[in-house]
Design an enzyme around this catalytic site. Structure first.
Site, PDB file in Angstrom:
ATOM      1  N   ASP A  69       0.824  -1.220   0.000  1.00 32.92           N
ATOM      2  CA  ASP A  69       0.000   0.000   0.000  1.00 32.92           C
ATOM      3  C   ASP A  69       0.859   1.271   0.000  1.00 32.92           C
ATOM      4  O   ASP A  69       0.343   2.381   0.075  1.00 32.92           O
ATOM      5  CB  ASP A  69      -0.995   0.014   1.174  1.00 32.92           C
ATOM      6  CG  ASP A  69      -0.310   0.142   2.529  1.00 32.92           C
ATOM      7  OD1 ASP A  69       0.938   0.120   2.579  1.00 32.92           O
ATOM      8  OD2 ASP A  69      -1.033   0.262   3.540  1.00 32.92           O
TER       9      ASP A  69
ATOM     10  N   ASP B  79       5.150  -0.606   7.522  1.00 29.58           N
ATOM     11  CA  ASP B  79       4.274  -1.205   8.536  1.00 29.58           C
ATOM     12  C   ASP B  79       5.068  -2.170   9.418  1.00 29.58           C
ATOM     13  O   ASP B  79       6.253  -2.403   9.194  1.00 29.58           O
ATOM     14  CB  ASP B  79       3.105  -1.916   7.846  1.00 29.58           C
ATOM     15  CG  ASP B  79       3.570  -2.769   6.676  1.00 29.58           C
ATOM     16  OD1 ASP B  79       4.495  -3.591   6.890  1.00 29.58           O
ATOM     17  OD2 ASP B  79       3.067  -2.593   5.545  1.00 29.58           O
TER      18      ASP B  79
ATOM     19  N   ASP C  13       7.291   5.031  21.461  1.00 33.27           N
ATOM     20  CA  ASP C  13       7.134   6.479  21.538  1.00 33.27           C
ATOM     21  C   ASP C  13       5.910   6.757  22.408  1.00 33.27           C
ATOM     22  O   ASP C  13       4.874   6.110  22.265  1.00 33.27           O
ATOM     23  CB  ASP C  13       6.916   7.050  20.131  1.00 33.27           C
ATOM     24  CG  ASP C  13       7.639   8.367  19.934  1.00 33.27           C
ATOM     25  OD1 ASP C  13       7.419   9.268  20.763  1.00 33.27           O
ATOM     26  OD2 ASP C  13       8.391   8.503  18.959  1.00 33.27           O
TER      27      ASP C  13
ATOM     28  N   ASP D 227       7.767  11.985  24.064  1.00 33.64           N
ATOM     29  CA  ASP D 227       7.659  13.130  23.161  1.00 33.64           C
ATOM     30  C   ASP D 227       7.478  14.440  23.948  1.00 33.64           C
ATOM     31  O   ASP D 227       6.655  14.502  24.865  1.00 33.64           O
ATOM     32  CB  ASP D 227       6.436  12.892  22.260  1.00 33.64           C
ATOM     33  CG  ASP D 227       6.374  13.835  21.078  1.00 33.64           C
ATOM     34  OD1 ASP D 227       7.271  13.782  20.230  1.00 33.64           O
ATOM     35  OD2 ASP D 227       5.409  14.629  21.009  1.00 33.64           O
TER      36      ASP D 227
ATOM     37  N   GLU E   9      12.236  13.598  25.366  1.00 26.61           N
ATOM     38  CA  GLU E   9      12.539  14.648  24.394  1.00 26.61           C
ATOM     39  C   GLU E   9      12.252  15.995  25.046  1.00 26.61           C
ATOM     40  O   GLU E   9      11.140  16.239  25.501  1.00 26.61           O
ATOM     41  CB  GLU E   9      11.696  14.486  23.137  1.00 26.61           C
ATOM     42  CG  GLU E   9      12.157  15.426  22.026  1.00 26.61           C
ATOM     43  CD  GLU E   9      11.093  15.738  20.992  1.00 26.61           C
ATOM     44  OE1 GLU E   9      11.458  16.077  19.860  1.00 26.61           O
ATOM     45  OE2 GLU E   9       9.886  15.666  21.306  1.00 26.61           O
TER      46      GLU E   9
ATOM     47  N   HIS F 160      13.623  11.950  12.947  1.00 20.67           N
ATOM     48  CA  HIS F 160      12.600  12.152  11.917  1.00 20.67           C
ATOM     49  C   HIS F 160      12.163  13.613  11.800  1.00 20.67           C
ATOM     50  O   HIS F 160      11.300  13.920  10.981  1.00 20.67           O
ATOM     51  CB  HIS F 160      11.390  11.283  12.253  1.00 20.67           C
ATOM     52  CG  HIS F 160      10.770  11.683  13.559  1.00 20.67           C
ATOM     53  ND1 HIS F 160      11.418  11.520  14.774  1.00 20.67           N
ATOM     54  CD2 HIS F 160       9.590  12.274  13.841  1.00 20.67           C
ATOM     55  CE1 HIS F 160      10.656  11.997  15.739  1.00 20.67           C
ATOM     56  NE2 HIS F 160       9.539  12.461  15.206  1.00 20.67           N
ATOM     57  N   ASP F 161      12.712  14.499  12.614  1.00 21.98           N
ATOM     58  CA  ASP F 161      12.320  15.923  12.593  1.00 21.98           C
ATOM     59  C   ASP F 161      13.378  16.830  11.970  1.00 21.98           C
ATOM     60  O   ASP F 161      13.173  18.047  11.920  1.00 21.98           O
ATOM     61  CB  ASP F 161      12.079  16.433  14.025  1.00 21.98           C
ATOM     62  CG  ASP F 161      10.829  15.853  14.660  1.00 21.98           C
ATOM     63  OD1 ASP F 161       9.920  15.444  13.918  1.00 21.98           O
ATOM     64  OD2 ASP F 161      10.772  15.825  15.899  1.00 21.98           O
TER      65      ASP F 161
HETATM   66  O1  TEU Z   1       8.866  17.026  18.144  1.00 20.55           O
HETATM   67  C1  TEU Z   1       8.956  18.234  18.842  1.00 20.55           C
HETATM   68  C2  TEU Z   1       9.882  19.093  18.089  1.00 20.55           C
HETATM   69  O2  TEU Z   1      10.977  19.311  18.526  1.00 20.55           O
HETATM   70  C3  TEU Z   1       9.476  19.501  16.727  1.00 20.55           C
HETATM   71  O3  TEU Z   1       8.269  20.152  16.748  1.00 20.55           O
HETATM   72  C4  TEU Z   1      10.517  20.346  16.132  1.00 20.55           C
HETATM   73  O4  TEU Z   1      10.535  21.588  16.791  1.00 20.55           O
HETATM   74  C5  TEU Z   1      10.236  20.568  14.677  1.00 20.55           C
HETATM   75  O5  TEU Z   1       9.529  19.483  14.168  1.00 20.55           O
HETATM   76  C6  TEU Z   1      11.532  20.660  13.890  1.00 20.55           C
HETATM   77  O6  TEU Z   1      11.251  20.948  12.545  1.00 20.55           O
HETATM   78  C7  TEU Z   1       8.061  16.001  18.567  1.00 20.55           C
HETATM   79  C8  TEU Z   1       8.053  14.920  17.504  1.00 20.55           C
HETATM   80  O7  TEU Z   1       9.343  14.407  17.379  1.00 20.55           O
HETATM   81  C9  TEU Z   1       7.524  15.503  16.224  1.00 20.55           C
HETATM   82  O8  TEU Z   1       7.604  14.590  15.147  1.00 20.55           O
HETATM   83  C10 TEU Z   1       6.094  15.904  16.473  1.00 20.55           C
HETATM   84  O9  TEU Z   1       5.574  16.552  15.338  1.00 20.55           O
HETATM   85  C11 TEU Z   1       5.975  16.845  17.680  1.00 20.55           C
HETATM   86  O10 TEU Z   1       6.728  16.420  18.808  1.00 20.55           O
HETATM   87  C12 TEU Z   1       4.541  16.870  18.140  1.00 20.55           C
HETATM   88  O11 TEU Z   1       4.202  15.636  18.704  1.00 20.55           O
HETATM   89 CA    CA Z   2       1.932  -1.153   4.267  1.00 20.09          CA
END
Ligand code: TEU
Ligand code: CA
Length: 567
Positions: A31, A35, A104, A211, A267, A341-342
């Site tokens: 898809d 996953d 998480d 988070d 975090e 991932h941010d």
């Molecule tokens: O991230 C918090 C955070 O540090 C981010 O908002 C960051 O300031 C920004 O994305 C950088 O570009 C956590 C998670 O890791 C993030 O993926 C979530 O979007 C956020 O909290 C809200 O849950």
């Molecule tokens: Ca999938």
């Protein structure tokens, strides 16, 4: 993992963590979305890399406005990722291979689709107080411009209060408006969160990555912050982080859930070294470690969060990392990361992702990070030296933050070209393109249409090719991980920074009794001579790990070495 720990050090002092962003890791059913069964199919890959812990970004039931960081049911798996049975199988598969699973935990806010929030919308509901509802600013008509209870910006741009017509009140959202903040002042909220956490511990998970956890205690009453000239909202987020009840909440959670022995990382945005030391003090019963972001903010001007760009000055990076190394040397514990991932890919951001220097710079960034004291994190694809996405149109982006920031930039007068240039270096989607498994179609990530464009460079940069090449970034990571497992000096040695002002070289020592390691790294594209007079004596030293065939005393572009010094 026990076999690596010596003396009284807790097991996670020797651990290396691998972060999986499930949407982008591996798709099992065509898809186009990664996953749980896709992860299960790659557990041997993780074991071969040598990591000890997997941190899984959210897989809970979610409308996916923020790709799972907006949770509608904390105790179920979203159908797009699979089922609870798949998750049980993943836990068992990791445990069978000697690895642990860290979930998480997103409890500063829920999705607006969570039943708690749905109930809370009714002012007479007992759940009204589970979220942060406030009337309009005194003397102002609810819902009119400027009537918001405070002038705070949300982290994704724009204001942080959403007006609710039905009750003529506002609710607080520090992230998207579909992510309302829970009210941690309410003991029922805390009890519900702890109960949910216990349920996961009973299911076999080994810990939590929490988070934005230092946002849960707000400083009440909520009051206006400073607005910089030209800004519409206040970015003075000191007003919302590390509120007065942080220690109390973290200790209560630790006690009520029974977190000792489990893995915990909080975090923490804008956290100070002093607070982090308290939160991670082994005797304090709060957290194992925190993610602090000082070193991830050095290539931007302060103010509007990360939505501007300036080149990184290497001495700033060294000073910042050293400040945390020294600050948590005797009490507390560091986490070590350059990606998640941010943020953009580290090789594109701090290294050089050109064909000439990509491999060496990815390896050298890994060396300087993994030889520090703390727990290293590898974000999926970092071990391959994966690069930024290279998107050139707004349609290619998916991320809500990127979309919102783009819109705000245009509204503030930026041209499309300028806004896209900013996204190209800043967007979170840079790190979210699908994992590059092989040179085939869609990089082996999916047989369907990937939810986010696969980087075309997967024909060269992919796991299959990296495993086959002993000189790859991947094998360098394997060696770094193995070195941490073998060497107590890497795990516990004292850190001392050398050459703080050098703008090309990153050099430091790690000392444990008679054992002494020297790390020297050239973080530039120019050959750079080692200043022998300012470094420890290399007579009798042996090279433990290196990116190039060492031909002292000049470091080639992006070359790094780890020496064991003679006692
Ligand atoms: O991230 C918090 C955070 O540090 C981010 O908002 C960051 O300031 C920004 O994305 C950088 O570009 C956590 C998670 O890791 C993030 O993926 C979530 O979007 C956020 O909290 C809200 O849950
Ligand atoms: Ca999938």
């Amino acid at each position: 993992m026990e076999h690596f720990s010596t003396g009284a050090a807790p097991w996670w002092h020797s651990a290396v963590v691998y972060q999986i962003y499930p949407r982008s890791f591996a798709d099992s059913n065509g898809d186009g979305i990664g996953d749980l069964r896709g992860i299960i199919a790659h557990l041997d890959y993780l074991r071969e890399l040598g990591v000890d812990v997997v941190w899984l970004s959210p897989v809970y039931r979610s409308p996916m406005v923020d790709n799972g960081y907006d949770i509608a049911d904390y105790q179920d798996v979203d159908p797009v990722f699979g089922t609870l049975a798949d998750l049980d199988e993943l836990i068992a598969g990791l445990h069978a291979r000697g690895m642990k699973l860290v979930m998480d935990l997103v409890v500063n806010h829920t999705s607006d689709q969570h039943p708690w929030f749905q109930e809370s919308r009714d002012p007479s509901s007992p759940k009204r107080d589970w979220y942060v509802w406030r009337p309009a600013r005194p003397g102002m008509e609810p819902g009119t411009p400027g009537a918001e209870p405070t002038n705070w910006a949300c982290f994704f741009g724009g204001g942080c209060w959403q007006y609710d017509e039905a009750s003529r009140e506002y609710y607080l959202h520090l992230f998207a408006s579909s992510q309302p903040d829970l009210n941690w002042e309410n003991p029922e909220v805390r009890a519900a969160v702890y109960e949910m956490m216990r349920w996961w511990v009973d299911r076999g998970v080994d810990g939590f990555r929490m988070d934005v956890i230092n946002l849960i205690s707000k400083t009440h009453p909520l009051t206006d912050g400073y607005v910089a000239p030209g800004d519409e909202y206040s970015y003075e987020i000191g007003k919302v982080v590390d509120g007065p009840r942080m220690r109390e909440f973290l200790q209560e959670m630790h006690r009520e859930v029974g977190l000792s022995g489990l893995f915990t990382v909080g975090e923490m945005l804008m956290v100070s070294v002093e607070n982090a030391r308290d939160y991670t003090d082994a005797g304090a019963g709060m957290l194992n470690m925190v993610f602090a972001f000082d070193h991830m903010m050095l290539d931007q001007e302060p103010g509007q969060l990360m939505w501007n760009y300036k080149p990184l000055h290497l001495p700033d990076l060294k000073r910042t990392l050293a400040q945390w190394q020294y600050g948590l040397a005797d009490r507390g514990w560091n986490s070590l990361f350059l990606e998640n991932h941010d943020y953009p890919r580290s090789v594109s951001r701090f290294g050089d992702d050109s064909p000439e220097h990509r491999v060496a710079s990815a390896k050298t960034l890994a060396t300087v990070l993994h030889l520090l004291k703390g727990t290293p994190y590898v974000y999926q694809g970092q071990e391959l030296g994966m690069t930024n996405a290279g998107f050139t149109s707004i349609e290619q982006y998916d991320d809500i933050e990127s979309q919102q920031m783009y819109r705000h930039a245009i509204e503030a007068g930026a041209t499309q070209q300028q806004a896209l240039a900013l996204l190209a270096v800043r967007s979170r989607d840079n790190a979210r393109t699908p994992m590059q498994w092989n040179a085939g179609e869609h990089a082996g990530f999916t047989t369907g249409t990937p939810w986010l464009r696969v980087n075309p460079n997967h024909v060269d940069i992919n796991a299959e090719a990296a495993i086959a090449d002993p000189g790859s970034v991947y094998h360098h990571y394997r060696r770094l991980i193995a070195l941490r497992h073998e060497s107590e000096a890497v795990r516990e040695g004292r850190f001392d920074l050398l050459l703080p002002d050098d703008d090309r070289l990153f050099a430091y020592t790690r000392t444990l009794g008679q054992q002494r390691l020297l790390v020297v790294a050239n973080l530039s594209g120019d050959p750079t001579k080692l200043p022998a007079e300012e470094l420890p004596d290399l007579a009798g030293a042996t090279v433990v790990l290196a990116t190039h065939e060492p031909t002292a005393p000049v470091l080639q572009p992006w070359e790094s070495r780890v020496y064991a010094l003679a006692p």
